[in-house]
Each structure stands twice: as C-alpha cells, then as structure tokens.
Design a protein around this motif. Structure first.
Motif, mmCIF file in Angstrom:
data_model
loop_
_atom_site.group_PDB
_atom_site.id
_atom_site.type_symbol
_atom_site.label_atom_id
_atom_site.label_comp_id
_atom_site.label_asym_id
_atom_site.label_seq_id
_atom_site.Cartn_x
_atom_site.Cartn_y
_atom_site.Cartn_z
ATOM 1 N N GLN A 15 0.666 -1.235 -0.020
ATOM 2 C CA GLN A 15 0.348 -0.166 0.018
ATOM 3 C C GLN A 15 0.887 1.230 0.000
ATOM 4 N N LYS A 16 1.901 1.212 0.930
ATOM 5 C CA LYS A 16 2.972 2.328 0.878
ATOM 6 C C LYS A 16 3.553 2.850 -0.545
ATOM 7 N N ALA A 17 4.118 1.651 -1.111
ATOM 8 C CA ALA A 17 4.791 1.587 -2.535
ATOM 9 C C ALA A 17 3.764 2.398 -3.463
ATOM 10 N N VAL A 18 2.520 1.949 -3.370
ATOM 11 C CA VAL A 18 1.368 2.252 -4.495
ATOM 12 C C VAL A 18 0.833 3.703 -4.190
ATOM 13 N N ASP A 19 0.381 3.799 -2.843
ATOM 14 C CA ASP A 19 -0.177 5.389 -2.467
ATOM 15 C C ASP A 19 0.812 6.441 -2.329
ATOM 16 N N GLU A 20 2.061 6.020 -1.851
ATOM 17 C CA GLU A 20 2.896 7.029 -1.837
ATOM 18 C C GLU A 20 4.087 6.984 -2.872
ATOM 19 N N SER A 68 9.016 -1.586 -5.505
ATOM 20 C CA SER A 68 9.125 -0.047 -5.994
ATOM 21 C C SER A 68 8.088 0.025 -7.199
ATOM 22 N N PRO A 69 7.532 1.192 -7.390
ATOM 23 C CA PRO A 69 6.536 1.501 -8.475
ATOM 24 C C PRO A 69 7.391 0.924 -9.638
#
Length: 246
Positions: A55-60, A131-132
């Motif tokens: 979630q952090k990798a995606v949202d942030e 990582s994105p």
C-alpha cells in the motif's frame, strides 16, 4: 534476465490497459547493505503487516523495504520468507484462532500450510523490496506485480500465451494470497494470480475492482509484445464488436 528499460515498458503497459494502480517491481534480498544502495530506498518505517508495504509503495509512490524489524505478525512474515517457518506456522495454528480463524479443524489448517509452502521464499531471512516500476529503481526485479481489472488481466495473460502458448493454472490456498502470487512466481517462475485475500483488501491497497497477477520480468515483456500482436490481429482492448460483424 534481459536488459529492460523499465520506464519504457511501464509506459507501454499503462498505454495498453490503463491500470488504476501502478505496476510494482518486487525483489527479494538478503544483504542489508545492498538494499541501501537502491536509489530512493526507504524502510517501511514502523511495525506492521507485510501487505501494508504494498500500500505504501502504491499510495505514496515509494521504493520501500520490509525486513524482520518491521514484523507485527509472524504468520505474514513467514509467508513472505522474512522469518523462518516455525512449528506454529507448519501446524496452521494461526489459522485456527481469532481474528484469523480460517479453519475449524487441525487437519484443514495443517493441509493449508502444507500447500502454502510452495509459495514461501526460502531462507527465512529475506528483505522484501518493492518499487513502482516506473521509477526504475530496482534494476533487476524478481517479480512484476500488476493490479488490474479482470478483463485487463485476461488480455495481458492472453498476450503472454500469444508469444508462447501454455495452459496456465494457478494455485489458490486462500489466505494469504502472497503465496499464490509473488511468492509462487518467485519460487516457480510461473504466473500467479491473487483474487485479493483479506489482508490485501484491508491493508494492501488492492481495490475492490482489481485482482493481482504476478509475472517474471521476461513474461511481462513477452505479454506486452503479445498484447500488441493481438491488437494488430483485431483482438481489441477494450473489447468491442467491429462494424459489420453483427
């Protein structure tokens, strides 16, 4: 592993299927010093569940890693190869107690653990790095993880079959789908699917209209080539019926 330009491949991917969520590069590492050499890398930063890293990798839009110091629930960290498999996990004990009581019998819980092992990365000392894909920060991902609407997932997998046909079959062990998707692909080199387990839906950032598919980097590149070939063949996406066919 091929020498891929991840930013270019990501642009092709987004143009092809217009995903709502970014593709993620997934890497399993063991050397903390090597992890810190990755550009823009940050620790998860708290105690939490492995799913929250996604979630952090995606949202942030962060390049983030999760290791044993971040562990808040042994079961999840074992599933992701961050902690070693222990007797409690092997016996399925966590799957028989609230709030994760998925099974009512010891036999069912133990059988679940036995099947789930196929998607658990070996070692028990892994550092999970995400990582994105468009950042290019992970040069050699182990797995490419996509969150897609089902029809987009279908056409991407059909594109892969266009390049190298094989009947695709997928495991389903229920909770947790990390062992059905990115862990399974890492261990076997085969595509994986997650329909979205409870953890992914609650804290993993997976939207209600999405499923996850996991591919090796080579499969991801091949699927995009196959997608282009399907479009040239008139197998259009989004799907519509060409004029004159009806």
């Amino acid at each position: 592993m091929g020498n891929y330009n991840w930013k270019e491949l990501n642009e092709r991917y987004e143009k092809a299927v217009g995903p709502e969520s970014p593709a993620l590069a997934v890497k399993y590492m063991k050397d903390a010093d090597e992890v810190l050499k990755i550009p823009e890398i940050q620790n998860f930063g708290e105690k939490g569940f492995v799913c929250q890293t996604f979630q952090k990798a995606v949202d942030e839009h962060r390049t983030v890693y999760y290791d044993a110091s971040n562990n808040a629930f042994d079961y999840c960290s074992i599933c992701n190869g961050i902690l070693p498999v222990d007797e409690r996990w092997e016996n399925g004990e966590d799957m028989m107690l609230p709030p994760t009581k998925w099974f009512n019998t010891k036999e069912g819980a133990k059988a679940h653990a036995d099947y789930e092992k196929k998607g658990v990365p070996e070692g028990g000392d892994n550092i999970l790095v995400l990582s994105p894909l468009d950042t290019g920060n992970i040069e050699e991902p182990d797995v490419i993880l996509l969150a897609l609407k089902p029809r987009a997932a279908f056409i991407i997998l059909a594109g892969l079959q266009n390049r190298d046909f094989q009947e695709l079959t997928f495991p389903f062990v229920g909770e947790s789908n990390c062992t059905d998707a990115w862990g399974y692909t890492y261990n076997t080199g085969k595509p994986g699917i997650s329909l979205g387990c409870k953890g992914e839906r609650l804290v993993g950032g997976l939207k209600e209209n999405e499923i996850r598919i996991s591919l090796t980097p080579e499969q991801f590149a091949a699927a995009l080539d196959g997608f282009d070939a399907l479009q040239a063949n008139g197998i259009n996406y989004p799907s519509y019926i060409p004029e004159g066919m009806m």
